[in-house]
Design an enzyme around this catalytic site. Sequence first.
Site, PDB file in Angstrom:
ATOM      1  N   TYR A   1       3.426   9.639  -0.688  1.00 19.14           N
ATOM      2  CA  TYR A   1       4.360   9.106   0.328  1.00 19.14           C
ATOM      3  C   TYR A   1       5.870   9.293  -0.667  1.00 19.14           C
ATOM      4  O   TYR A   1       6.845   9.180   0.061  1.00 19.14           O
ATOM      5  CB  TYR A   1       4.222   7.597   0.587  1.00 19.14           C
ATOM      6  CG  TYR A   1       2.786   7.368   1.063  1.00 19.14           C
ATOM      7  CD1 TYR A   1       1.929   8.453   1.738  1.00 19.14           C
ATOM      8  CD2 TYR A   1       2.588   5.779   1.273  1.00 19.14           C
ATOM      9  CE1 TYR A   1       1.021   7.887   2.508  1.00 19.14           C
ATOM     10  CE2 TYR A   1       1.405   5.608   1.558  1.00 19.14           C
ATOM     11  CZ  TYR A   1       0.398   6.524   2.469  1.00 19.14           C
ATOM     12  OH  TYR A   1      -0.674   6.322   3.061  1.00 19.14           O
TER      13      TYR A   1
ATOM     14  N   LYS B   1      -2.530   5.848  -4.375  1.00 20.51           N
ATOM     15  CA  LYS B   1      -3.778   6.761  -3.983  1.00 20.51           C
ATOM     16  C   LYS B   1      -3.383   8.329  -4.618  1.00 20.51           C
ATOM     17  O   LYS B   1      -2.131   8.934  -4.596  1.00 20.51           O
ATOM     18  CB  LYS B   1      -3.786   6.950  -2.530  1.00 20.51           C
ATOM     19  CG  LYS B   1      -3.818   5.704  -1.600  1.00 20.51           C
ATOM     20  CD  LYS B   1      -4.055   6.053  -0.179  1.00 20.51           C
ATOM     21  CE  LYS B   1      -3.495   4.881   0.659  1.00 20.51           C
ATOM     22  NZ  LYS B   1      -2.007   4.559   0.961  1.00 20.51           N
TER      23      LYS B   1
ATOM     24  N   HIS C   1      -7.413   9.796  -1.872  1.00 18.25           N
ATOM     25  CA  HIS C   1      -6.544   9.629  -0.776  1.00 18.25           C
ATOM     26  C   HIS C   1      -7.493  10.311   0.553  1.00 18.25           C
ATOM     27  O   HIS C   1      -7.400   9.782   1.478  1.00 18.25           O
ATOM     28  CB  HIS C   1      -5.427  10.184  -0.589  1.00 18.25           C
ATOM     29  CG  HIS C   1      -4.124   9.849   0.214  1.00 18.25           C
ATOM     30  ND1 HIS C   1      -2.898   9.905   0.028  1.00 18.25           N
ATOM     31  CD2 HIS C   1      -4.512   9.305   1.409  1.00 18.25           C
ATOM     32  CE1 HIS C   1      -2.239   9.371   0.965  1.00 18.25           C
ATOM     33  NE2 HIS C   1      -3.030   8.819   1.888  1.00 18.25           N
TER      34      HIS C   1
ATOM     35  N   ASP D   1       0.727  -1.088   0.033  1.00 17.77           N
ATOM     36  CA  ASP D   1       0.054  -0.085   0.064  1.00 17.77           C
ATOM     37  C   ASP D   1       0.922   1.253   0.088  1.00 17.77           C
ATOM     38  O   ASP D   1       1.484   1.594   1.129  1.00 17.77           O
ATOM     39  CB  ASP D   1      -0.989   0.031   1.301  1.00 17.77           C
ATOM     40  CG  ASP D   1      -1.914   1.083   1.274  1.00 17.77           C
ATOM     41  OD1 ASP D   1      -3.061   1.206   0.699  1.00 17.77           O
ATOM     42  OD2 ASP D   1      -1.409   2.266   1.687  1.00 17.77           O
TER      43      ASP D   1
HETATM   44  P1  NAD Z   1       1.065   1.651  12.006  1.00 22.18           P
HETATM   45  O1  NAD Z   1      -0.105   1.467  12.839  1.00 22.18           O
HETATM   46  O2  NAD Z   1       1.109   0.364  10.908  1.00 22.18           O
HETATM   47  O3  NAD Z   1       2.117   1.675  13.066  1.00 22.18           O
HETATM   48  C1  NAD Z   1       3.593   1.773  12.391  1.00 22.18           C
HETATM   49  C2  NAD Z   1       4.490   1.796  13.445  1.00 22.18           C
HETATM   50  O4  NAD Z   1       4.367   1.146  14.467  1.00 22.18           O
HETATM   51  C3  NAD Z   1       5.951   1.900  12.918  1.00 22.18           C
HETATM   52  O5  NAD Z   1       6.264   2.906  12.539  1.00 22.18           O
HETATM   53  C4  NAD Z   1       6.576   1.142  14.223  1.00 22.18           C
HETATM   54  O6  NAD Z   1       7.015   2.569  14.881  1.00 22.18           O
HETATM   55  C5  NAD Z   1       5.639   0.467  14.925  1.00 22.18           C
HETATM   56  N1  NAD Z   1       5.629  -0.964  14.668  1.00 22.18           N
HETATM   57  C6  NAD Z   1       5.457  -1.676  13.580  1.00 22.18           C
HETATM   58  N2  NAD Z   1       5.521  -2.889  14.039  1.00 22.18           N
HETATM   59  C7  NAD Z   1       5.815  -3.184  15.339  1.00 22.18           C
HETATM   60  C8  NAD Z   1       6.007  -4.266  15.935  1.00 22.18           C
HETATM   61  N3  NAD Z   1       5.810  -5.475  15.694  1.00 22.18           N
HETATM   62  N4  NAD Z   1       5.882  -3.968  17.322  1.00 22.18           N
HETATM   63  C9  NAD Z   1       6.058  -2.784  17.959  1.00 22.18           C
HETATM   64  N5  NAD Z   1       5.908  -1.706  17.215  1.00 22.18           N
HETATM   65  C10 NAD Z   1       5.720  -1.855  15.786  1.00 22.18           C
HETATM   66  O7  NAD Z   1       0.832   2.877  11.116  1.00 22.18           O
HETATM   67  P2  NAD Z   1       0.894   3.507   9.760  1.00 22.18           P
HETATM   68  O8  NAD Z   1       2.096   3.465   8.928  1.00 22.18           O
HETATM   69  O9  NAD Z   1       0.392   4.978  10.047  1.00 22.18           O
HETATM   70  O10 NAD Z   1      -0.403   2.800   9.098  1.00 22.18           O
HETATM   71  C11 NAD Z   1      -0.083   1.563   8.142  1.00 22.18           C
HETATM   72  C12 NAD Z   1      -0.191   1.820   6.827  1.00 22.18           C
HETATM   73  O11 NAD Z   1      -1.640   2.384   6.665  1.00 22.18           O
HETATM   74  C13 NAD Z   1       0.654   3.207   6.293  1.00 22.18           C
HETATM   75  O12 NAD Z   1       1.861   2.521   6.050  1.00 22.18           O
HETATM   76  C14 NAD Z   1      -0.168   3.531   5.257  1.00 22.18           C
HETATM   77  O13 NAD Z   1       0.172   2.642   3.911  1.00 22.18           O
HETATM   78  C15 NAD Z   1      -1.482   3.332   5.474  1.00 22.18           C
HETATM   79  N6  NAD Z   1      -2.057   4.793   6.046  1.00 22.18           N
HETATM   80  C16 NAD Z   1      -2.967   5.279   5.275  1.00 22.18           C
HETATM   81  C17 NAD Z   1      -3.775   6.540   5.481  1.00 22.18           C
HETATM   82  C18 NAD Z   1      -4.353   7.154   4.417  1.00 22.18           C
HETATM   83  O14 NAD Z   1      -4.745   8.317   4.696  1.00 22.18           O
HETATM   84  N7  NAD Z   1      -5.078   6.612   3.741  1.00 22.18           N
HETATM   85  C19 NAD Z   1      -3.190   7.453   6.737  1.00 22.18           C
HETATM   86  C20 NAD Z   1      -2.031   6.581   7.414  1.00 22.18           C
HETATM   87  C21 NAD Z   1      -1.521   5.171   7.074  1.00 22.18           C
END
Ligand code: NAD
Length: 281
Positions: free
Chosen positions: A50, A75, A108, A45
Amino acid sequence: MDIPALQLNDQTSIPQFGLGVWQVPADETERVVTDALELGYRHIDTAQMYGNEAGVGAALAAAGLARDEVYVTTKLNNGFHEAAQAKESLARSLELLGLDQVDLFLIHWPLPTQYDGDFVSTWEALAELRDASLTRSIGVSNFQPEHVDRIVSETGIVPAVNQIEVHPYFANEAARAATRRHGALVEAWSPLGQGGGELTDEAVVRIAAEHGKTPAQVLLRWQIDRGDIVFPKSMSHARLAENAAIFDFALSDAEVAELAGLDRGPAGRQGPDPDVFDWIP
Ligand code: NAD
């Protein structure tokens, strides 16, 4: 890795689990996506915003997987909501990704206070891109119930998914329900709450210990059990492996309900409120 596939309302299917690459720096994206693909991830994704589509494309090219073995989402950036820009921007994304077609293209953000509140013509532009086979499926992201209702009632075109913020502290049930009412699936963004408080929440930690799993695995499994699609982000090989090891246990109904009970409503949001978010990069 045995990842479940979910059927979308346009008769295509999507792996329920994948990798999100928000905030993965451009010069590290190829390495992170390559690690994930080697571990068995088959769903990436990304987004125009990004700035790392080229890195995703480089990893895909190096992996040499058959095109139908990996699911790729991008997106539409907030500055490209006009129809002509939306079309040009997808052409550019395809070039960066090295693909003829993405699997899923999303609006997005709805940006209801920008473009005279007209995300409907943006949605019609995405439908034309699907008709031209530049994307297999189309969907939306951060659409509130009234936004989803409006595009469906004004165009008759139902999104395949709505990608919205969902984690136990912000269960976002109204947007989930509106999405599912139209037969679309929910993609739950920030499923780990961006690495925040849920990972040390007493209930999450206790449930994890009972299953011999980590808090992150419990948060992800909770979303899988509710039927949502997740793509946690990590740049570490160990965490990429940990986050994918969620298909060998199941939560009880009582545990699912207990996690749902952690909902703090809007106070639990990590990201912006889509009704007012108006940022154009
Ligand atoms: P997430 O909830 O996936 O959290 C990621 C963070 O959690 C990492 O940076 C790390 O610090 C921590 N982490 C990861 N694995 C871990 C583990 N096993 N144990 C402990 N900590 C851990 O956050 P995200 O990146 O905001 O969301 C995931 C994906 O969702 C994004 O990469 C993106 O693709 C999508 N997203 C989309 C939007 C949107 O507006 N459409 C907004 C935010 C995110």
